[in-house]
Write a protein that holds these residues in place. Structure first.
Motif, PDB file in Angstrom:
ATOM      1  N   ARG A 156       0.743  -1.314   0.054  1.00 35.03           N
ATOM      2  CA  ARG A 156       0.055   0.161   0.039  1.00 35.03           C
ATOM      3  C   ARG A 156       0.802   1.409   0.005  1.00 35.03           C
ATOM      4  NH1 ARG A 156      -3.031  -3.276   3.702  1.00 35.03           N
ATOM      5  NH2 ARG A 156      -2.025  -2.243   5.272  1.00 35.03           N
ATOM      6  N   GLY A 159       2.124   1.589  -3.571  1.00 34.41           N
ATOM      7  CA  GLY A 159       0.912   2.273  -4.493  1.00 34.41           C
ATOM      8  C   GLY A 159       0.699   3.613  -4.243  1.00 34.41           C
ATOM      9  N   ASP A 160       0.804   4.279  -2.833  1.00 33.31           N
ATOM     10  CA  ASP A 160       0.643   5.481  -2.810  1.00 33.31           C
ATOM     11  C   ASP A 160       2.039   6.420  -3.195  1.00 33.31           C
ATOM     12  OD1 ASP A 160      -1.808   4.834  -1.610  1.00 33.31           O
ATOM     13  OD2 ASP A 160      -0.715   4.758   0.489  1.00 33.31           O
ATOM     14  N   ASN A 162       3.389   5.565  -5.773  1.00 37.88           N
ATOM     15  CA  ASN A 162       3.641   5.370  -7.177  1.00 37.88           C
ATOM     16  C   ASN A 162       2.632   6.591  -7.693  1.00 37.88           C
ATOM     17  OD1 ASN A 162       3.910   4.743  -9.689  1.00 37.88           O
ATOM     18  ND2 ASN A 162       2.959   2.925  -9.516  1.00 37.88           N
ATOM     19  N   LYS A 163       1.355   6.793  -6.877  1.00 34.66           N
ATOM     20  CA  LYS A 163       0.324   7.617  -7.640  1.00 34.66           C
ATOM     21  C   LYS A 163       0.907   9.064  -7.186  1.00 34.66           C
ATOM     22  CE  LYS A 163      -3.587   5.025  -6.324  1.00 34.66           C
ATOM     23  NZ  LYS A 163      -4.645   4.761  -5.227  1.00 34.66           N
ATOM     24  N   GLN A 164       1.669   9.425  -6.154  1.00 37.55           N
ATOM     25  CA  GLN A 164       2.071  10.956  -5.753  1.00 37.55           C
ATOM     26  C   GLN A 164       3.225  11.180  -7.119  1.00 37.55           C
ATOM     27  OE1 GLN A 164       3.885  10.961  -1.968  1.00 37.55           O
ATOM     28  NE2 GLN A 164       1.882  10.767  -1.193  1.00 37.55           N
ATOM     29  N   LYS A 166       3.309   9.797 -10.176  1.00 37.42           N
ATOM     30  CA  LYS A 166       2.635  10.006 -11.364  1.00 37.42           C
ATOM     31  C   LYS A 166       1.998  11.429 -11.407  1.00 37.42           C
ATOM     32  CE  LYS A 166       1.305   5.410 -12.428  1.00 37.42           C
ATOM     33  NZ  LYS A 166       0.207   4.293 -12.693  1.00 37.42           N
ATOM     34  N   ILE A 167       1.662  11.857 -10.297  1.00 40.36           N
ATOM     35  CA  ILE A 167       0.814  13.268 -10.315  1.00 40.36           C
ATOM     36  C   ILE A 167       1.837  14.035 -10.503  1.00 40.36           C
ATOM     37  CG2 ILE A 167      -0.301  14.925  -8.861  1.00 40.36           C
ATOM     38  CD1 ILE A 167      -1.849  12.755  -7.576  1.00 40.36           C
ATOM     39  N   SER A 170       3.012  14.254 -14.139  1.00 42.03           N
ATOM     40  CA  SER A 170       2.161  14.825 -15.133  1.00 42.03           C
ATOM     41  C   SER A 170       2.305  16.241 -15.001  1.00 42.03           C
ATOM     42  CB  SER A 170       0.801  14.383 -14.704  1.00 42.03           C
ATOM     43  OG  SER A 170       0.377  14.708 -13.411  1.00 42.03           O
TER      44      SER A 170
END
Length: 248
Positions: A156, A159-160, A162-164, A166-167, A170
């Protein structure tokens, strides 16, 4: 009728006295033996009959017991040290017996020296092994569940992260695209009057035939404009002007 109370006095009958002595002596010796075995006591018993015959009993040795008795009675200052030594000796004996018992139990658990065991002892050993195996499996399952929960928690977290990331990537790409569009919209510094994406140089390069002739140096030359109604041929007019200019 119950047994009556016997008056303690010398038995006058010789035969009865001998029978009573034999019975009471055997009972006394038996009690001394039981006391030494049950209570781990050092017992010494000495009996002399009326005829001078000796009867004795010693749990270890009557002579050693008498020597110890003499040391305790005639050397009172060493009485405390002797008791302490005896206490330590008894403690060492108990620990030694316990150690041997634990070693025997360990060999039994490892499947060794099972010959002297009875059916009941083997059944008890089997129950102990089954209980130990169940506890070991339960502990192993608990450790595996804890490890799985730890791995899920790390998953988990990754995953968090990885999301950060990606943001963040971008947002960086959006800012770079905005900066690129701003650079393309700026006019060229060497052609301020031209519109975006055009230049005089590009137009001139695209139409090379439309470039006018360069000016010619004319010294003492008078340009004559021929009218529309003039009858002089154009070739002659050009020739006369050419000669007139150079003859001045």
């Amino acid at each position: 009728m119950g047994r009556g109370r016997v008056e303690l006095k010398r038995i006058e009958n010789k035969i009865n006295r001998q029978v009573t002595f034999s019975k009471r002596r055997n009972g006394l010796l038996k009690k001394a033996y039981e006391l030494s075995v049950l209570c781990d006591a050092e017992v010494a018993l000495i009996i002399f009959s009326s005829r001078g015959k000796l009867y004795e009993f010693g749990s270890s040795s009557t002579t050693k017991t008498l020597e110890r008795y003499q040391r305790c009675c005639f050397n009172p200052q060493d009485n405390g040290a002797e008791r302490e030594t005896q206490s330590w000796y008894q403690e060492v004996s108990k620990l030694k017996a316990k150690y041997e018992s634990l070693q025997r139990t360990q060999r039994h658990l490892l499947g060794e020296d099972l010959g002297p065991l009875s059916i009941k002892e083997l059944q008890n050993l089997e129950k102990q092994l089954e209980g130990a195996l169940a506890q070991a499996r339960q502990r192993k399952t608990q450790i595996m569940m804890e490890q799985m929960e730890e791995l899920r928690r790390k998953e988990r977290q990754l995953g968090d992260m990885n999301k950060q990331l990606k943001i963040k990537v971008s947002m960086e790409m959006s800012s770079l695209e905005a900066e690129g569009q701003g650079f393309r919209g700026l006019p060229c510094p060497w052609n301020p009057g031209a519109s975006a994406g055009t230049s005089n140089f590009a137009i001139a390069a695209s139409n090379p035939m439309e470039i006018g002739p360069e000016p010619v140096l004319e010294i003492g030359y008078h340009h004559y404009n021929l009218g529309e109604g003039s009858s002089v041929p154009r070739s002659m007019a050009v020739d006369n002007s050419f000669f007139q200019g150079w003859t001045l």
